[in-house]
Design an enzyme around this catalytic site. Structure first.
Site, PDB file in Angstrom:
ATOM      1  N   LYS A 150       0.797  -1.106   0.059  1.00  0.00           N
ATOM      2  CA  LYS A 150      -0.052  -0.044  -0.042  1.00  0.00           C
ATOM      3  C   LYS A 150       0.775   1.174   0.148  1.00  0.00           C
ATOM      4  O   LYS A 150       2.047   1.037   0.426  1.00  0.00           O
ATOM      5  CB  LYS A 150      -1.038  -0.150   1.168  1.00  0.00           C
ATOM      6  N   TYR A 234      -4.085   3.942   6.505  1.00  0.00           N
ATOM      7  CA  TYR A 234      -4.575   3.185   7.614  1.00  0.00           C
ATOM      8  C   TYR A 234      -5.842   3.588   7.996  1.00  0.00           C
ATOM      9  O   TYR A 234      -6.677   2.923   8.321  1.00  0.00           O
ATOM     10  CB  TYR A 234      -3.313   2.873   8.460  1.00  0.00           C
TER      11      TYR A 234
HETATM   12  P1  NAD Z   1      12.268   1.557   1.908  1.00  0.00           P
HETATM   13  O1  NAD Z   1      12.944   2.920   1.757  1.00  0.00           O
HETATM   14  O2  NAD Z   1      12.962   0.991   3.234  1.00  0.00           O
HETATM   15  O3  NAD Z   1      12.587   0.468   0.836  1.00  0.00           O
HETATM   16  C1  NAD Z   1      12.372   1.047  -0.577  1.00  0.00           C
HETATM   17  C2  NAD Z   1      13.187   0.019  -1.404  1.00  0.00           C
HETATM   18  O4  NAD Z   1      13.154   0.441  -2.964  1.00  0.00           O
HETATM   19  C3  NAD Z   1      14.665  -0.113  -1.236  1.00  0.00           C
HETATM   20  O5  NAD Z   1      15.359  -1.524  -1.273  1.00  0.00           O
HETATM   21  C4  NAD Z   1      15.356   0.863  -2.337  1.00  0.00           C
HETATM   22  O6  NAD Z   1      16.676   0.561  -2.475  1.00  0.00           O
HETATM   23  C5  NAD Z   1      14.394   0.514  -3.459  1.00  0.00           C
HETATM   24  N1  NAD Z   1      14.062   1.519  -4.353  1.00  0.00           N
HETATM   25  C6  NAD Z   1      14.190   1.222  -5.715  1.00  0.00           C
HETATM   26  N2  NAD Z   1      14.268   2.417  -6.679  1.00  0.00           N
HETATM   27  C7  NAD Z   1      14.170   3.330  -5.599  1.00  0.00           C
HETATM   28  C8  NAD Z   1      14.128   4.846  -5.691  1.00  0.00           C
HETATM   29  N3  NAD Z   1      14.123   5.388  -6.873  1.00  0.00           N
HETATM   30  N4  NAD Z   1      14.153   5.397  -4.535  1.00  0.00           N
HETATM   31  C9  NAD Z   1      14.395   4.881  -3.272  1.00  0.00           C
HETATM   32  N5  NAD Z   1      14.053   3.603  -3.092  1.00  0.00           N
HETATM   33  C10 NAD Z   1      14.218   2.985  -4.334  1.00  0.00           C
HETATM   34  O7  NAD Z   1      10.952   1.710   1.890  1.00  0.00           O
HETATM   35  P2  NAD Z   1       9.840   0.780   2.608  1.00  0.00           P
HETATM   36  O8  NAD Z   1       9.487   1.510   4.174  1.00  0.00           O
HETATM   37  O9  NAD Z   1      10.067  -0.419   2.860  1.00  0.00           O
HETATM   38  O10 NAD Z   1       8.602   0.970   1.672  1.00  0.00           O
HETATM   39  C11 NAD Z   1       8.344   0.544   0.512  1.00  0.00           C
HETATM   40  C12 NAD Z   1       6.875   0.344   0.201  1.00  0.00           C
HETATM   41  O11 NAD Z   1       6.166  -0.295   1.424  1.00  0.00           O
HETATM   42  C13 NAD Z   1       6.055   1.478   0.219  1.00  0.00           C
HETATM   43  O12 NAD Z   1       4.980   1.585  -0.752  1.00  0.00           O
HETATM   44  C14 NAD Z   1       5.418   1.705   1.699  1.00  0.00           C
HETATM   45  O13 NAD Z   1       4.292   2.626   1.602  1.00  0.00           O
HETATM   46  C15 NAD Z   1       5.126   0.241   1.831  1.00  0.00           C
HETATM   47  N6  NAD Z   1       5.064   0.162   3.375  1.00  0.00           N
HETATM   48  C16 NAD Z   1       4.187  -0.660   3.756  1.00  0.00           C
HETATM   49  C17 NAD Z   1       4.114  -0.741   5.359  1.00  0.00           C
HETATM   50  C18 NAD Z   1       3.040  -1.892   5.882  1.00  0.00           C
HETATM   51  O14 NAD Z   1       2.919  -2.284   7.059  1.00  0.00           O
HETATM   52  N7  NAD Z   1       2.352  -2.458   4.984  1.00  0.00           N
HETATM   53  C19 NAD Z   1       4.943  -0.371   6.105  1.00  0.00           C
HETATM   54  C20 NAD Z   1       6.048   0.129   5.608  1.00  0.00           C
HETATM   55  C21 NAD Z   1       6.155   0.858   4.217  1.00  0.00           C
END
Ligand code: NAD
Length: 387
Positions: A150, A234
């Protein structure tokens, strides 16, 4: 099936679909306080694990991969069998941890080649929001089922394109709404559906945090918007599953500090009010400017309930007060001992069950699309031209 229509029978079915342990606990809410453990006991695995390629190896991907590990004893286990990353060293370390062969590590450029890899049956898209659509569509075209984080996308059109691509490829699409598979949220839903609170009058909900200026969440091109897209969703989604209704009216305000350089591209605060057809109302807040614990509080004609915290990975707690049908005053205070990554285990169990048993996920693409349309309404009401 729609979470908003849960009956006792549906809870049993949810359990069969992979939200293991939940229905058993829901049949006796007091048992919520009893530890359930992370690995779900039950039948010996009846099928070979569903192999997932993880697209984007960031923070949430870590939780999901740990959750998959805990599905080993589920009827339809989930296994990390592929990785897609722009960082070869990070991918190599994760591959070693999860036993992924080198030949199943892909880059963003060559990941379409996974169409020739039968060990990968599904993908988990864990990239910044604006990349969800492209990588979901490419995965569908490669013949893989799609579990996407999401918010579903950064435009209503992209969300629809994802649905269309998955339909055309005859693969499943699920949006990773963790709370749909989480015991305490489901227990709150059940209390309401069973009528213990009477007619829902009003809901309050909030979720926010102080965002790091270096996070991609601060870049509109990657995030699509600010806290509303990231964590406000959420509260929005919760008001829909708690009321079992779709919003009929939405009004919103947004404010961003002009002096804080973090909020040049995305908003700082949003507050919105929703009216539902029954007359129930909801007031929700989200921010990137302050720590705001994720919670919801529901007031009904016969009582109230609160889940606080409601949206984090563990430590959830349900409180409620109502008068039952016999006139007895009931007070509940039920901390949930389940630990991270149990939500992700439940989520993986559910999607893998849908894949193996050819079922429609409980939170399909259409559920994500609905939220996208409401997010857009909220932004437009607040005078922001997002989505
Ligand atoms: P994060 O920054 O920790 O990870 C993002 C990943 O994408 C990294 O591995 C990064 O290298 C990669 N990536 C590829 N291209 C990129 C770019 N151009 N810029 C930045 N990163 C790039 O982020 P996250 O917190 O893991 O979030 C990822 C997704 O998951 C989002 O859509 C977020 O809304 C969602 N999320 C969901 C929950 C949940 O509980 N369901 C919690 C946190 C995040």
């Amino acid at each position: 099936m729609n979470l908003s229509n849960l009956s006792r029978r549906d809870f049993t079915r949810l359990s069969a679909l992979g939200t293991l342990g939940v229905a058993a606990q829901l049949s006796d809410l007091t048992s919520l306080a009893a530890p359930t453990g992370q690995v779900q006991s039950g039948p010996v695995p009846s099928s070979k694990p569903v192999g997932y390629a993880i697209i984007g190896l960031g923070r949430i991907a870590d939780h999901f991969m740990a959750g998959c590990q805990d599905t080993a004893k589920s009827p339809h286990p989930s296994k990390v069998t592929g990785l897609v990353s722009g960082h070869p060293e990070k991918a190599a370390a994760i591959a070693q941890k999860y036993g992924v062969p080198k030949s199943s590590i892909y880059t963003y450029e060559n990941m379409d080649e996974m169409r020739n890899n039968p060990a990968i049956e599904a993908v988990y898209v864990a990239l910044p929001n604006s990349m969800h659509a492209e990588y979901s569509v490419r995965s569908a075209k490669a013949g893989k089922h799609v579990l996407c984080e999401k918010p579903m996308a950064t435009s209503v059109k992209d969300a629809q394109d994802m649905i269309d691509a998955c339909k055309a490829a005859n693969v499943k699409l699920m949006i990773a709404y963790r709370c749909h598979y989480e015991t305490t949220n489901l227990a709150a839903v059940k209390l309401i559906r069973d009528g213990h609170l009477g007619q829902i009058q009003s809901i309050q909900s909030a979720f926010g945090f102080s965002c790091d200026p270096a996070d991609w969440r601060m870049k509109k091109a990657l995030a699509g918007g600010g806290p509303l897209m990231d964590v406000g969703i959420y509260s929005l989604n919760a008001t829909r599953y708690l009321t079992n209704e779709e919003p009929s009216e939405i009004v919103a305000y947004s404010h961003s500090s002009l002096t804080d350089p973090r909020f040049k591209e995305v908003e700082e605060n949003v507050v919105w009010m929703t009216k539902f057809p029954s007359g129930a109302t909801a007031t929700c807040n989200t921010t990137y400017g302050a720590q705001m614990d994720g919670y919801f509080r529901v007031y009904g004609s016969k009582g109230w309930l609160e889940v606080n915290p409601a949206f984090v990975y563990d430590g959830l707690r349900l409180k409620a007060e109502y008068t039952d049908d016999q006139g007895k005053f009931i007070q509940l205070d039920q901390p949930n001992p389940e630990k991270d990554p149990i939500h992700f285990t439940n989520e993986a169990n559910h999607f893998s069950t849908c894949v193996r048993e050819n079922r429609t996920p409980q939170s399909p693409g259409e559920e994500g699309l609905k939220d996208m349309t409401y997010l857009r309404q909220i932004y437009h009401s607040a005078g922001l031209n997002n989505l």
